[in-house]
Write a protein that holds these residues in place. Structure first.
Motif, PDB file in Angstrom:
ATOM      1  N   GLU A  35      -8.513  10.478   3.171  1.00  0.00           N
ATOM      2  CA  GLU A  35      -7.080  10.671   2.940  1.00  0.00           C
ATOM      3  C   GLU A  35      -6.362   9.401   3.374  1.00  0.00           C
ATOM      4  O   GLU A  35      -6.600   8.883   4.465  1.00  0.00           O
ATOM      5  N   SER A  36      -5.491   8.885   2.527  1.00  0.00           N
ATOM      6  CA  SER A  36      -4.728   7.690   2.882  1.00  0.00           C
ATOM      7  C   SER A  36      -3.661   8.051   3.924  1.00  0.00           C
ATOM      8  O   SER A  36      -3.316   9.228   4.100  1.00  0.00           O
ATOM      9  N   THR A  37      -3.137   7.048   4.578  1.00  0.00           N
ATOM     10  CA  THR A  37      -2.021   7.254   5.507  1.00  0.00           C
ATOM     11  C   THR A  37      -0.845   7.871   4.775  1.00  0.00           C
ATOM     12  O   THR A  37      -0.204   8.801   5.287  1.00  0.00           O
ATOM     13  N   PHE A  38      -0.573   7.400   3.583  1.00  0.00           N
ATOM     14  CA  PHE A  38       0.536   7.929   2.792  1.00  0.00           C
ATOM     15  C   PHE A  38       0.354   9.429   2.546  1.00  0.00           C
ATOM     16  O   PHE A  38       1.287  10.217   2.715  1.00  0.00           O
ATOM     17  N   GLU A  39      -0.844   9.822   2.148  1.00  0.00           N
ATOM     18  CA  GLU A  39      -1.121  11.246   1.890  1.00  0.00           C
ATOM     19  C   GLU A  39      -0.998  12.082   3.165  1.00  0.00           C
ATOM     20  O   GLU A  39      -0.447  13.186   3.143  1.00  0.00           O
ATOM     21  N   ALA A  40      -1.515  11.561   4.272  1.00  0.00           N
ATOM     22  CA  ALA A  40      -1.425  12.286   5.544  1.00  0.00           C
ATOM     23  C   ALA A  40       0.033  12.443   5.970  1.00  0.00           C
ATOM     24  O   ALA A  40       0.431  13.515   6.451  1.00  0.00           O
TER      25      ALA A  40
ATOM     26  N   THR B 143      -5.590   1.056   7.578  1.00  0.00           N
ATOM     27  CA  THR B 143      -4.770   2.100   6.947  1.00  0.00           C
ATOM     28  C   THR B 143      -3.375   2.187   7.551  1.00  0.00           C
ATOM     29  O   THR B 143      -2.469   2.723   6.912  1.00  0.00           O
ATOM     30  N   TYR B 144      -3.195   1.688   8.754  1.00  0.00           N
ATOM     31  CA  TYR B 144      -1.851   1.677   9.340  1.00  0.00           C
ATOM     32  C   TYR B 144      -0.980   0.618   8.662  1.00  0.00           C
ATOM     33  O   TYR B 144       0.239   0.743   8.643  1.00  0.00           O
ATOM     34  N   LYS B 145      -1.614  -0.428   8.137  1.00  0.00           N
ATOM     35  CA  LYS B 145      -0.873  -1.499   7.468  1.00  0.00           C
ATOM     36  C   LYS B 145      -0.829  -1.291   5.959  1.00  0.00           C
ATOM     37  O   LYS B 145       0.129  -1.693   5.303  1.00  0.00           O
ATOM     38  N   GLU B 146      -1.881  -0.702   5.418  1.00  0.00           N
ATOM     39  CA  GLU B 146      -2.001  -0.469   3.979  1.00  0.00           C
ATOM     40  C   GLU B 146      -1.986   1.047   3.755  1.00  0.00           C
ATOM     41  O   GLU B 146      -3.045   1.666   3.663  1.00  0.00           O
ATOM     42  N   GLU B 147      -0.791   1.618   3.663  1.00  0.00           N
ATOM     43  CA  GLU B 147      -0.655   3.078   3.674  1.00  0.00           C
ATOM     44  C   GLU B 147      -1.302   3.782   2.491  1.00  0.00           C
ATOM     45  O   GLU B 147      -1.612   4.966   2.580  1.00  0.00           O
ATOM     46  N   HIS B 148      -1.546   3.091   1.397  1.00  0.00           N
ATOM     47  CA  HIS B 148      -2.175   3.725   0.237  1.00  0.00           C
ATOM     48  C   HIS B 148      -3.682   3.477   0.179  1.00  0.00           C
ATOM     49  O   HIS B 148      -4.355   3.981  -0.727  1.00  0.00           O
ATOM     50  N   LEU B 149      -4.218   2.725   1.145  1.00  0.00           N
ATOM     51  CA  LEU B 149      -5.649   2.457   1.203  1.00  0.00           C
ATOM     52  C   LEU B 149      -6.393   3.769   1.447  1.00  0.00           C
ATOM     53  O   LEU B 149      -6.049   4.539   2.340  1.00  0.00           O
ATOM     54  N   LYS B 150      -7.409   3.977   0.617  1.00  0.00           N
ATOM     55  CA  LYS B 150      -8.149   5.244   0.682  1.00  0.00           C
ATOM     56  C   LYS B 150      -9.631   4.960   0.557  1.00  0.00           C
ATOM     57  O   LYS B 150     -10.050   4.227  -0.342  1.00  0.00           O
ATOM     58  N   PHE B 151     -10.416   5.544   1.456  1.00  0.00           N
ATOM     59  CA  PHE B 151     -11.859   5.383   1.434  1.00  0.00           C
ATOM     60  C   PHE B 151     -12.499   6.618   0.797  1.00  0.00           C
ATOM     61  O   PHE B 151     -11.853   7.664   0.692  1.00  0.00           O
ATOM     62  N   PRO B 152     -13.764   6.521   0.363  1.00  0.00           N
ATOM     63  CA  PRO B 152     -14.404   7.631  -0.359  1.00  0.00           C
ATOM     64  C   PRO B 152     -14.267   8.984   0.345  1.00  0.00           C
ATOM     65  O   PRO B 152     -14.669   9.137   1.496  1.00  0.00           O
ATOM     66  N   GLY B 153     -13.657   9.925  -0.373  1.00  0.00           N
ATOM     67  CA  GLY B 153     -13.498  11.281   0.155  1.00  0.00           C
ATOM     68  C   GLY B 153     -12.473  11.414   1.250  1.00  0.00           C
ATOM     69  O   GLY B 153     -12.302  12.494   1.824  1.00  0.00           O
TER      70      GLY B 153
END
Length: 177
Positions: free
Chosen positions: A104-109, A92-102
């Motif tokens: 929060e992505s890095t971008f959202e945070a 998630t530090y490299k793929e900021e929009h990566l989101k797992f079930p339920g």
């Protein structure tokens, strides 16, 4: 504006109501002494018990109220049990929009943190003390120092303290454990 950002002291778990360990309680007292004499416009904590308990000795010593802001809560990577959570967190530090079930992505945070900081700036605060969690703290620092990533997150201690100068975008580590 300057933000003194603290990662909570050692806790007994990751749940929102997890208390500090005995060592964490002692660290919170040491932190209160470390921060003594600093003047903050306000003290704001994550709603999690371990974060509030981290700053409680300082607040009591200095007769300060602790405000709680949900935007400082720990980032949820996923609501599913994930044996590979560490590898997925690194992704998630490299793929900021990566989101797992339920989760929060890095971008959202980062959007959540930016909203929080913008609100502080709108109030014309000069110096703010906040208490949050390791992952969120690392993402906050990353907003001002793009080289601060997963490896730096791994090196954070409980507690940890950073000074972030929002205008100059200067970040410095204040706590040496």
């Amino acid at each position: 504006m300057k933000i003194t950002a603290i990662r909570h002291c050692k806790a007994e778990g990751q749940e929102s109501n997890a208390p500090l360990t005995a060592e964490g309680e002692q660290q919170a007292k040491e932190l209160a002494v470390f921060l003594e004499g600093q003047d903050f416009n306000c003290v704001i904590s994550s709603p999690f018990k371990r974060a509030i308990d981290t700053i409680k000795p300082y607040a009591e010593l200095n007769n300060r109220t602790i405000k709680v802001d949900e935007r400082l809560a720990e980032r949820i990577l996923s609501i599913e049990d994930d044996p590979n959570w560490r590898d997925n967190l690194e992704r998630t530090y490299k793929e900021e929009h990566l989101k797992f079930p339920g989760g929060e992505s890095t971008f959202e945070a980062k959007q959540r943190i930016t909203s929080f900081i913008n609100d502080l700036q709108a109030k014309s605060y000069k110096s703010v003390l906040i208490v949050t969690h390791g992952n969120l703290l690392s993402l906050m620092i990353n907003l001002y120092d793009s080289s601060f990533g997963f490896k730096e997150w791994e090196l954070l201690s409980n507690p940890d303290v950073f000074l972030i100068d929002v205008l100059s975008k200067d970040v410095s580590k204040l706590w040496v454990s």
